[in-house]
Write an enzyme that holds these catalytic residues in place. Structure first.
Site, PDB file in Angstrom:
ATOM      1  N   GLU A 131       1.818  -0.427   1.133  1.00 13.00           N
ATOM      2  CA  GLU A 131       0.698  -0.852   0.279  1.00 13.00           C
ATOM      3  C   GLU A 131       0.613  -2.378   0.204  1.00 13.00           C
ATOM      4  O   GLU A 131       1.499  -3.101   0.662  1.00 13.00           O
ATOM      5  CB  GLU A 131       0.879  -0.309  -1.149  1.00 13.00           C
ATOM      6  CG  GLU A 131       0.123   0.979  -1.439  1.00 13.00           C
ATOM      7  CD  GLU A 131      -1.387   0.769  -1.552  1.00 13.00           C
ATOM      8  OE1 GLU A 131      -1.856  -0.371  -1.345  1.00 13.00           O
ATOM      9  OE2 GLU A 131      -2.101   1.747  -1.828  1.00 13.00           O
ATOM     10  N   ASN A 139      -7.299   2.225  -7.972  1.00  9.28           N
ATOM     11  CA  ASN A 139      -7.257   1.670  -6.623  1.00  9.28           C
ATOM     12  C   ASN A 139      -8.512   0.822  -6.371  1.00  9.28           C
ATOM     13  O   ASN A 139      -9.339   0.607  -7.265  1.00  9.28           O
ATOM     14  CB  ASN A 139      -7.174   2.786  -5.571  1.00  9.28           C
ATOM     15  CG  ASN A 139      -5.756   3.077  -5.144  1.00  9.28           C
ATOM     16  OD1 ASN A 139      -5.031   2.174  -4.729  1.00  9.28           O
ATOM     17  ND2 ASN A 139      -5.337   4.328  -5.262  1.00  9.28           N
ATOM     18  N   ASP A 151      -9.083   4.597  -1.382  1.00  4.93           N
ATOM     19  CA  ASP A 151      -7.849   3.872  -1.675  1.00  4.93           C
ATOM     20  C   ASP A 151      -8.126   2.357  -1.624  1.00  4.93           C
ATOM     21  O   ASP A 151      -9.189   1.908  -1.992  1.00  4.93           O
ATOM     22  CB  ASP A 151      -6.742   4.296  -0.705  1.00  4.93           C
ATOM     23  CG  ASP A 151      -5.364   4.236  -1.331  1.00  4.93           C
ATOM     24  OD1 ASP A 151      -5.073   3.278  -2.081  1.00  4.93           O
ATOM     25  OD2 ASP A 151      -4.539   5.131  -1.062  1.00  4.93           O
TER      26      ASP A 151
END
Length: 297
Positions: A19, A149, A199
């Site tokens: 991430e 997100n 996302d």
């Protein structure tokens, strides 16, 4: 339009939950995290073995300050990365310190660091929330989130984007952002993904919003009106976030997860958890450094 760039593997990992990629233009390296492994990685775009450090708390969102130092949203607060391997606390939200952790983040055009939180462990019952970090400290701005997100800010600094990738929500919203105060208003649906879930995201130099469509195995480029302009299919089903990198910001780097749905066959997805990259014609927009932090004049 489906784009078909040549996709290369920068690092095979595998990251459990890769991430938060950011490009460091002065050091000419990419930084990203593996949340569940509690690791931060950094490496040049040419690839190779990353330099990695492990923390006691899970790092999530990364940003640079005006001096080029790394600011990390990790655990239940915000930190400065010191000497490349040590986290020094900057701020923490008031209230409960249990049942949640930081997740996705971005800076706005005026140097504030926006970060959201999600429940951790899952089922803890802690409410998701969006925070704004600036010189006044950490302010809760929006509650009621499930899996926060998709944070990004338009080129003119007046629109903030936010997604909730929980399967029961799965929406990207746009808000009017008051640049003087950091206040949000006029929440509206910007886009509803159809193939997967929304996302992490980034903005390009044409003010288009790119997001990782997790479980659909692709990136999606949206026009400022929310319409799909282009997609890029990836060799992983769970991309998590992208960043524009390189001297010309025309390299997109994508993190991914190696944790797959229970009914998946890992042997069919050998690159799950890898860091991927490909070239694009339209450059990205370099994020604004964090310039307002608690304790600063």
């Amino acid at each position: 339009m489906k784009l078909t760039p040549e996709i290369r593997v920068l690092h095979r990992g595998p990251d459990m939950v890769g991430e938060g990629p950011i490009w460091h233009p002065e050091r000419r390296e990419l930084l990203w995290v593996d949340i569940l492994s509690r690791m931060l990685h950094r490496m040049p775009l040419e690839g190779g073995e990353p330099r990695s450090v492990t923390f006691d708390i899970p790092p999530a969102a990364l940003a640079l300050d005006t001096a080029g130092e790394v600011i990390v949203a990790a655990g239940t607060g915000w930190y400065r990365l010191e000497d490349g391997d040590r986290l020094t606390a900057l701020a923490a939200p008031s209230g409960s310190e249990e049942g949640w952790r930081m997740n996705d983040g971005c800076t706005d055009r005026d140097g504030r660091f926006w970060t959201g939180r999600i429940e951790e462990p899952r089922g803890s019952g802690a409410e998701g929330c969006l925070y704004r970090l600036d010189a006044a400290g950490a302010a809760p701005v929006l509650g009621g989130l499930r899996t926060q997100n998709g944070l990004a800010v338009s080129l003119d600094g007046t629109t903030l984007y936010l997604s909730d990738s929980h399967p029961e929500v799965n929406a990207i919203w746009a808000f009017d952002l008051d640049r003087a105060t950091g206040a949000l208003s006029n929440q509206r649906v910007f886009h509803k993904p159809r193939a997967g879930r929304a996302d992490g995201a980034a903005i390009d130099a044409e003010d288009c919003y790119w997001f990782a469509e997790i479980d659909a195995g692709r990136l999606v480029r949206l026009a400022p009106d929310g319409q799909v302009i282009a997609t890029v299919e990836l060799p992983v089903s769970r991309p998590t976030k992208l960043a524009f990198a390189g001297p010309d910001l025309r390299t997109i780097c994508v993190t991914s997860m190696s944790i797959l749905p229970e009914d998946s066959d890992p042997a069919r997805e050998p690159l799950a958890g890898a860091l991927l990259a490909f070239e694009v014609e339209t450059a990205g927009a370099l994020p604004t450094p964090v310039s307002v932090l608690p304790g600063q004049d």
